[in-house]
Design a protein around this motif. Structure first.
Motif, PDB file in Angstrom:
ATOM      1  N   ALA A 147       4.543  -2.172  18.695  1.00 25.38           N
ATOM      2  CA  ALA A 147       3.374  -1.587  18.047  1.00 25.38           C
ATOM      3  C   ALA A 147       3.097  -2.260  16.703  1.00 25.38           C
ATOM      4  O   ALA A 147       1.927  -2.493  16.341  1.00 25.38           O
ATOM      5  N   THR A 191       2.334  -6.180  17.388  1.00 22.63           N
ATOM      6  CA  THR A 191       1.247  -6.198  18.364  1.00 22.63           C
ATOM      7  C   THR A 191       1.566  -7.172  19.506  1.00 22.63           C
ATOM      8  O   THR A 191       2.150  -8.246  19.287  1.00 22.63           O
ATOM      9  N   VAL A 239       2.610  13.352  24.204  1.00 22.46           N
ATOM     10  CA  VAL A 239       1.713  12.283  24.651  1.00 22.46           C
ATOM     11  C   VAL A 239       1.521  12.326  26.167  1.00 22.46           C
ATOM     12  O   VAL A 239       0.399  12.127  26.672  1.00 22.46           O
ATOM     13  N   ASN A 289       2.343   6.488  21.233  1.00 22.34           N
ATOM     14  CA  ASN A 289       0.994   6.961  21.540  1.00 22.34           C
ATOM     15  C   ASN A 289       0.568   6.418  22.901  1.00 22.34           C
ATOM     16  O   ASN A 289       1.176   5.490  23.448  1.00 22.34           O
ATOM     17  N   ALA A 290      -0.466   6.998  23.440  1.00 23.18           N
ATOM     18  CA  ALA A 290      -0.912   6.632  24.783  1.00 23.18           C
ATOM     19  C   ALA A 290      -1.319   5.169  24.874  1.00 23.18           C
ATOM     20  O   ALA A 290      -1.062   4.491  25.876  1.00 23.18           O
ATOM     21  N   GLU A 291      -1.946   4.658  23.808  1.00 22.78           N
ATOM     22  CA  GLU A 291      -2.422   3.274  23.832  1.00 22.78           C
ATOM     23  C   GLU A 291      -1.253   2.285  23.907  1.00 22.78           C
ATOM     24  O   GLU A 291      -1.274   1.348  24.722  1.00 22.78           O
ATOM     25  N   THR A 292      -0.243   2.477  23.064  1.00 19.90           N
ATOM     26  CA  THR A 292       0.897   1.563  23.064  1.00 19.90           C
ATOM     27  C   THR A 292       1.683   1.672  24.359  1.00 19.90           C
ATOM     28  O   THR A 292       2.104   0.660  24.936  1.00 19.90           O
ATOM     29  N   ALA A 309       0.518   2.567  27.271  1.00 19.64           N
ATOM     30  CA  ALA A 309      -0.285   1.937  28.317  1.00 19.64           C
ATOM     31  C   ALA A 309      -0.201   0.420  28.241  1.00 19.64           C
ATOM     32  O   ALA A 309      -0.188  -0.277  29.264  1.00 19.64           O
ATOM     33  N   ALA A 310      -0.117  -0.114  26.999  1.00 19.68           N
ATOM     34  CA  ALA A 310      -0.075  -1.563  26.818  1.00 19.68           C
ATOM     35  C   ALA A 310       1.214  -2.177  27.353  1.00 19.68           C
ATOM     36  O   ALA A 310       1.221  -3.307  27.828  1.00 19.68           O
ATOM     37  N   GLN A 324       3.525  -0.338  29.471  1.00 18.65           N
ATOM     38  CA  GLN A 324       4.038   0.296  30.679  1.00 18.65           C
ATOM     39  C   GLN A 324       3.848  -0.609  31.889  1.00 18.65           C
ATOM     40  O   GLN A 324       2.771  -1.124  32.146  1.00 18.65           O
TER      41      GLN A 324
END
Length: 349
Positions: A112, A115, A305, A336-339, A341-342, A344
């Motif tokens: 995170a 990036t 989350v 968080n959901a975004e990280t 998802a990135a 997973q």
């Protein structure tokens, strides 16, 4: 191969000595110049699982320490992972691998912060193990390594070539290195927090009175064991939501030391590592100061989350923070959901 270890504590030096005996050039970074100079000028002995008096190179210059490192091993408390990540970012070279030896969500936090795009551009890989591979303690002017885990689970994210370097280094140190299919698996497999925090609360008065006892045998009541198993069941629910393979706490604890038991009580009484573990002698213990904010709190955050109900973990975290009010609630914004998802379903690219 060259390695640099960030963290001049028990685990850092145990790992450094282990690397040295496998003929891997190693530097230990300490932020304390006086400590670095003293340890370089006055070599100490390693005893226990292996014995050596080979001097170790200790430096207080972070940039110089990692300049030629193929692999950087972070062996600090999770509480300072943010500081370490911030310090490393301007110094990292292309193709390096960074291993968080203590898990505790260091990989996700680093992904995170750095990036995914930056990691891809630098061809850098982040790895983490599911827990501390060493049990080590200072005795006079020597470091006694009483145990080294037989099996270590490791998650990876980032450049494939860098990941391979990190995995190959770990395979030189440990009998069995299991490459996790999911980058969240190592952190979710970290068991110390779900043991240490509840057992510390169940033995709070004994710890405050600094009466010596063995916390996982003398201090493990049936109620404490039951609570640990409830949290482990919630860990199973999180693993299911993330489609991560789950291994029970009993099986995982036993097999990482090359044994087999049927119950938590049998594990703790049957293995010297746990049977002889002394209780914390203060409320500043790693059992509390690290394992609550970077072990239990992340489980609760992950449940929020993912929409997974974790009543035992939530109540434990709330009560523990109320009791141990010296432990601040951490910034877990990286969960968080975004990280998730990135990363997973991804690994080395």
């Amino acid at each position: 191969m060259n390695a640099t270890i960030i963290g001049a504590g028990n685990t850092g030096f145990a790992c450094a000595a282990d690397l040295a005996r496998h003929h891997i050039t190693t530097t230990v970074y300490s932020r304390d110049p006086a400590k670095a100079a003293k340890l370089t000028e006055n070599p100490f002995a390693i005893t226990g699982r292996f014995t050596t008096t080979q001097p170790l190179n200790v430096s207080s210059d972070l940039a110089a320490s990692i300049q030629s490192a193929d692999v950087i091993i972070v062996a600090t408390w999770a509480n300072v992972h943010t500081t370490v990540i911030d310090a490393l970012r301007p110094l990292i070279h292309r193709g390096q691998a960074i291993i968080f030896l203590n898990g505790n969500w260091g990989l996700l936090q680093a992904v995170a912060a750095f990036t995914p795009a930056w990691l891809a551009k630098k061809s850098v890989s982040i790895l983490e193990t599911s827990g501390m591979p060493y049990v080590a303690q200072w005795q006079d002017h020597s470091l006694h390594i009483s145990e080294i885990k037989d099996k270590v689970t490791v998650s990876t994210y980032g450049a494939k070539e860098a990941s391979i370097k990190g995995i190959n280094l770990l395979k030189q140190l440990y009998a069995q290195v299991i490459e996790a299919p999911n980058i969240l698996q190592a952190s979710l497999s970290a068991l110390n927090p779900i043991i240490h925090v509840p057992v510390s609360l169940f033995n709070l008065s004994r710890i405050e009175h600094t009466a010596p006892f063995h916390i996982l045998t003398d201090g493990l009541s049936p109620a404490a064991r039951a609570y640990i198993m409830h949290i482990d069941d919630e860990r199973k629910h999180l693993a299911s939501a993330l489609h991560i393979p789950y291994s029970s706490i009993v099986h995982q604890l036993a097999t990482q030391w090359g044994t087999d038991f049927d119950t938590l009580r049998e594990v703790f009484h049957g293995l010297p590592t746990y049977r002889n573990l002394p209780a914390p002698d203060s409320l500043q213990s790693r059992f509390i100061v690290e394992d609550l904010p970077f072990g239990i709190d992340p489980l609760v955050k992950l449940g929020e989350v993912l929409g997974v109900s974790l009543p035992y973990s939530e109540k434990l975290a709330a009560f523990a923070h109320a009791v141990f009010d010296q432990v601040p609630e951490p910034d877990l914004g990286f969960i968080n959901a975004e990280t998730i998802a990135a990363v997973q379903g991804t690994g080395s690219a």
